[in-house]
Design a protein around this motif. Structure first.
Motif, PDB file in Angstrom:
ATOM      1  N   SER A 234       0.846  -1.190   0.000  1.00  0.00           N
ATOM      2  CA  SER A 234       0.000   0.000   0.000  1.00  0.00           C
ATOM      3  C   SER A 234       0.883   1.242   0.000  1.00  0.00           C
ATOM      4  O   SER A 234       1.202   1.790   1.045  1.00  0.00           O
ATOM      5  N   GLY A 235       1.291   1.638  -1.178  1.00  0.00           N
ATOM      6  CA  GLY A 235       2.186   2.778  -1.338  1.00  0.00           C
ATOM      7  C   GLY A 235       3.266   2.486  -2.349  1.00  0.00           C
ATOM      8  O   GLY A 235       3.299   3.063  -3.437  1.00  0.00           O
ATOM      9  N   PHE A 236       4.164   1.552  -2.000  1.00  0.00           N
ATOM     10  CA  PHE A 236       5.247   1.217  -2.923  1.00  0.00           C
ATOM     11  C   PHE A 236       4.740   0.449  -4.144  1.00  0.00           C
ATOM     12  O   PHE A 236       5.229   0.649  -5.253  1.00  0.00           O
ATOM     13  N   ALA A 237       3.755  -0.418  -3.968  1.00  0.00           N
ATOM     14  CA  ALA A 237       3.224  -1.169  -5.107  1.00  0.00           C
ATOM     15  C   ALA A 237       2.528  -0.255  -6.113  1.00  0.00           C
ATOM     16  O   ALA A 237       2.509  -0.542  -7.317  1.00  0.00           O
ATOM     17  N   GLN A 238       1.969   0.858  -5.675  1.00  0.00           N
ATOM     18  CA  GLN A 238       1.222   1.768  -6.547  1.00  0.00           C
ATOM     19  C   GLN A 238       2.099   2.888  -7.117  1.00  0.00           C
ATOM     20  O   GLN A 238       1.613   3.738  -7.865  1.00  0.00           O
ATOM     21  N   LEU A 239       3.373   2.884  -6.785  1.00  0.00           N
ATOM     22  CA  LEU A 239       4.216   4.042  -7.005  1.00  0.00           C
ATOM     23  C   LEU A 239       4.207   4.557  -8.447  1.00  0.00           C
ATOM     24  O   LEU A 239       4.132   5.764  -8.693  1.00  0.00           O
ATOM     25  N   LYS A 240       4.248   3.668  -9.423  1.00  0.00           N
ATOM     26  CA  LYS A 240       4.306   4.095 -10.829  1.00  0.00           C
ATOM     27  C   LYS A 240       2.982   4.677 -11.320  1.00  0.00           C
ATOM     28  O   LYS A 240       2.933   5.256 -12.407  1.00  0.00           O
ATOM     29  N   HIS A 241       1.924   4.520 -10.541  1.00  0.00           N
ATOM     30  CA  HIS A 241       0.613   5.025 -10.943  1.00  0.00           C
ATOM     31  C   HIS A 241       0.180   6.222 -10.109  1.00  0.00           C
ATOM     32  O   HIS A 241      -0.963   6.670 -10.207  1.00  0.00           O
ATOM     33  N   LEU A 242       1.087   6.743  -9.299  1.00  0.00           N
ATOM     34  CA  LEU A 242       0.800   7.900  -8.462  1.00  0.00           C
ATOM     35  C   LEU A 242       1.547   9.117  -8.989  1.00  0.00           C
ATOM     36  O   LEU A 242       2.473   8.981  -9.795  1.00  0.00           O
TER      37      LEU A 242
ATOM     38  N   MET B 289      -4.117  16.374   5.811  1.00  0.00           N
ATOM     39  CA  MET B 289      -2.740  16.260   5.338  1.00  0.00           C
ATOM     40  C   MET B 289      -2.531  14.941   4.594  1.00  0.00           C
ATOM     41  O   MET B 289      -3.324  14.001   4.722  1.00  0.00           O
ATOM     42  N   ASP B 290      -1.458  14.875   3.813  1.00  0.00           N
ATOM     43  CA  ASP B 290      -1.228  13.735   2.923  1.00  0.00           C
ATOM     44  C   ASP B 290      -0.478  12.600   3.633  1.00  0.00           C
ATOM     45  O   ASP B 290       0.637  12.244   3.246  1.00  0.00           O
ATOM     46  N   PHE B 291      -1.078  12.055   4.655  1.00  0.00           N
ATOM     47  CA  PHE B 291      -0.554  10.840   5.273  1.00  0.00           C
ATOM     48  C   PHE B 291      -1.729  10.001   5.737  1.00  0.00           C
ATOM     49  O   PHE B 291      -2.843  10.498   5.897  1.00  0.00           O
ATOM     50  N   GLY B 292      -1.479   8.700   5.932  1.00  0.00           N
ATOM     51  CA  GLY B 292      -2.540   7.821   6.407  1.00  0.00           C
ATOM     52  C   GLY B 292      -2.994   6.836   5.360  1.00  0.00           C
ATOM     53  O   GLY B 292      -2.196   6.240   4.648  1.00  0.00           O
ATOM     54  N   HIS B 293      -4.309   6.681   5.226  1.00  0.00           N
ATOM     55  CA  HIS B 293      -4.889   5.633   4.386  1.00  0.00           C
ATOM     56  C   HIS B 293      -5.265   6.091   2.978  1.00  0.00           C
ATOM     57  O   HIS B 293      -5.942   5.375   2.257  1.00  0.00           O
ATOM     58  N   THR B 294      -4.865   7.301   2.579  1.00  0.00           N
ATOM     59  CA  THR B 294      -4.998   7.712   1.185  1.00  0.00           C
ATOM     60  C   THR B 294      -3.600   7.785   0.579  1.00  0.00           C
ATOM     61  O   THR B 294      -2.598   7.779   1.290  1.00  0.00           O
ATOM     62  N   ASP B 295      -3.528   7.849  -0.731  1.00  0.00           N
ATOM     63  CA  ASP B 295      -2.247   7.888  -1.440  1.00  0.00           C
ATOM     64  C   ASP B 295      -2.205   9.089  -2.380  1.00  0.00           C
ATOM     65  O   ASP B 295      -3.236   9.492  -2.899  1.00  0.00           O
ATOM     66  N   PRO B 296      -0.993   9.621  -2.615  1.00  0.00           N
ATOM     67  CA  PRO B 296       0.292   9.236  -2.040  1.00  0.00           C
ATOM     68  C   PRO B 296       0.477   9.790  -0.634  1.00  0.00           C
ATOM     69  O   PRO B 296      -0.225  10.725  -0.230  1.00  0.00           O
ATOM     70  N   LYS B 297       1.433   9.203   0.097  1.00  0.00           N
ATOM     71  CA  LYS B 297       1.657   9.562   1.484  1.00  0.00           C
ATOM     72  C   LYS B 297       2.993  10.289   1.655  1.00  0.00           C
ATOM     73  O   LYS B 297       3.957   9.995   0.950  1.00  0.00           O
ATOM     74  N   ILE B 298       3.051  11.199   2.597  1.00  0.00           N
ATOM     75  CA  ILE B 298       4.336  11.725   3.047  1.00  0.00           C
ATOM     76  C   ILE B 298       4.829  10.830   4.177  1.00  0.00           C
ATOM     77  O   ILE B 298       4.049  10.124   4.818  1.00  0.00           O
TER      78      ILE B 298
END
Length: 344
Positions: A137-145, A310-319
């Motif tokens: 959840s984060g790294f797997a989606q990286l190319k689509h974020l 803020m951009d952290f938690g259960h939405t993407d992308p995260k800081i």
């Protein structure tokens, strides 16, 4: 605070499943996350024994999960640890952690959601820990974020910065496409324009030390020996986010009110909330009002800054948010800045 050594290309990253056996259920998205770590950052992956274990095995064996973390910290060749994904009961591994050994060899350790249990515990013992993306959840989606996400990860993990200004991402998502469909693996359902962070209150810039995580998981720790003592809360900036279970704004209020009753809110320097997952606009407005009422009406705290969405938690992308490092919040300039490097 004890800080880990900085990561670099070729660093060995241990991958473990301290919370749940989701990689066993969805191996393709797990493999994609590992591939992105190798291809985009040059990390060498070391899979720990629990990484692909079944959910049933992991549930029955919290000690095995803790031993994986102990083993990774004890191995001098390993530079960092990233959780495969979250779950709901990593609090059960805490009693099996070899904290004396861990504190003698601090390392980069990152996860989010249920990882809150061990990240906050290790931080309360004196070690910087990291709230951020997991493998699935984060790294797997990286190319689509948005490309800003990869840029943030590179800057945060590799650059020898003194200050880091947190920026909003252009777009965000809160739902993934089916992990069983190989044609869309790693993609998000839809994206939303980022309207920026909302500053509920505060006029002057404040500084404090970061601590927090998933507000529901923190409830598992209250009243236990893993909950920090009263002196710990002085000069903290607390950060909270809500899980995919989507607690009602009223329930978030129940949890937050307890911090006030404990006297914690009287001592902190600021509050940061991550963007809630799955909330309607009406529910967001209710959440803002609930948080504002608890501070302003119930406890008479009107001066410290409170930042929402803020951009952290259960939405993407995260800081990435490092527990134990100093941050500044400036309501006038709408800026949040990390004031120190979290690595040696």
């Amino acid at each position: 605070m004890l800080k880990p050594r900085r990561l670099k290309t070729g660093s060995k990253i241990a991958v473990a499943s301290p919370s749940s056996g989701v990689p066993y259920l969805f191996p393709d998205i797990y493999e994609l996350g590992l591939k992105n770590l190798r291809d985009l950052f040059g990390f060498e992956i070391v899979e720990m024994p629990t990484a692909r274990m079944s959910p049933e095995e992991l549930y029955k064996n919290p000690k095995l999960r803790a031993e994986d973390l102990n083993r990774a910290f004890a191995d001098d060749s390993i530079d960092g640890i990233i959780a495969s994904i979250g779950g709901y009961e990593s609090v059960r591994i805490l009693k099996y952690l070899d904290t004396e050994m861990i504190l003698k060899s601090p390392k980069f350790i990152m996860g989010y959601s249920d990882a809150t249990a061990y990240l906050t515990y290790l931080n309360s013992l004196g070690m910087v820990t990291f709230y951020g993306p997991s493998i699935m959840s984060g790294f797997a989606q990286l190319k689509h974020l948005p490309i800003q996400f990869e840029q943030h990860l590179n800057e945060f993990l590799f650059d020898d910065f003194g200050l880091l200004s947190y920026k909003t991402y252009d777009k965000w998502c809160d739902k993934y496409k089916d992990w069983n469909n190989k044609e869309t693996i790693g993609q998000c359902e839809s994206f939303y324009e980022n309207e920026g962070w909302l500053f509920l209150q505060g006029e002057e810039m404040t500084e404090g030390v970061l601590w927090g995580g998933c507000i529901e998981v923190l409830e598992f720790l209250k009243g236990t020996k893993y909950w920090p003592d009263k002196k710990f809360w002085n000069d903290k900036v607390l950060f909270f986010e809500m899980s995919e279970d989507k607690p009602l704004p009223l329930q978030v209020g129940y949890m937050l009110r307890n911090y006030g009753i404990q006297g914690i809110l009287d001592n902190v320097k600021g509050i940061m909330f991550g963007r809630p997952k799955g909330y309607s606009e009406e529910e967001k407005e209710e959440l803002y009002k609930t948080v504002e009422n608890i501070f302003r009406i119930e406890f008479g705290i009107t001066d410290i800054p409170i930042v929402m969405n803020m951009d952290f938690g259960h939405t993407d992308p995260k800081i990435i948010v490092p527990l134990g490092c100093k941050v500044s919040i400036n309501p006038k300039t709408k800026e949040v800045m990390l004031l120190e490097n979290p690595f040696i």
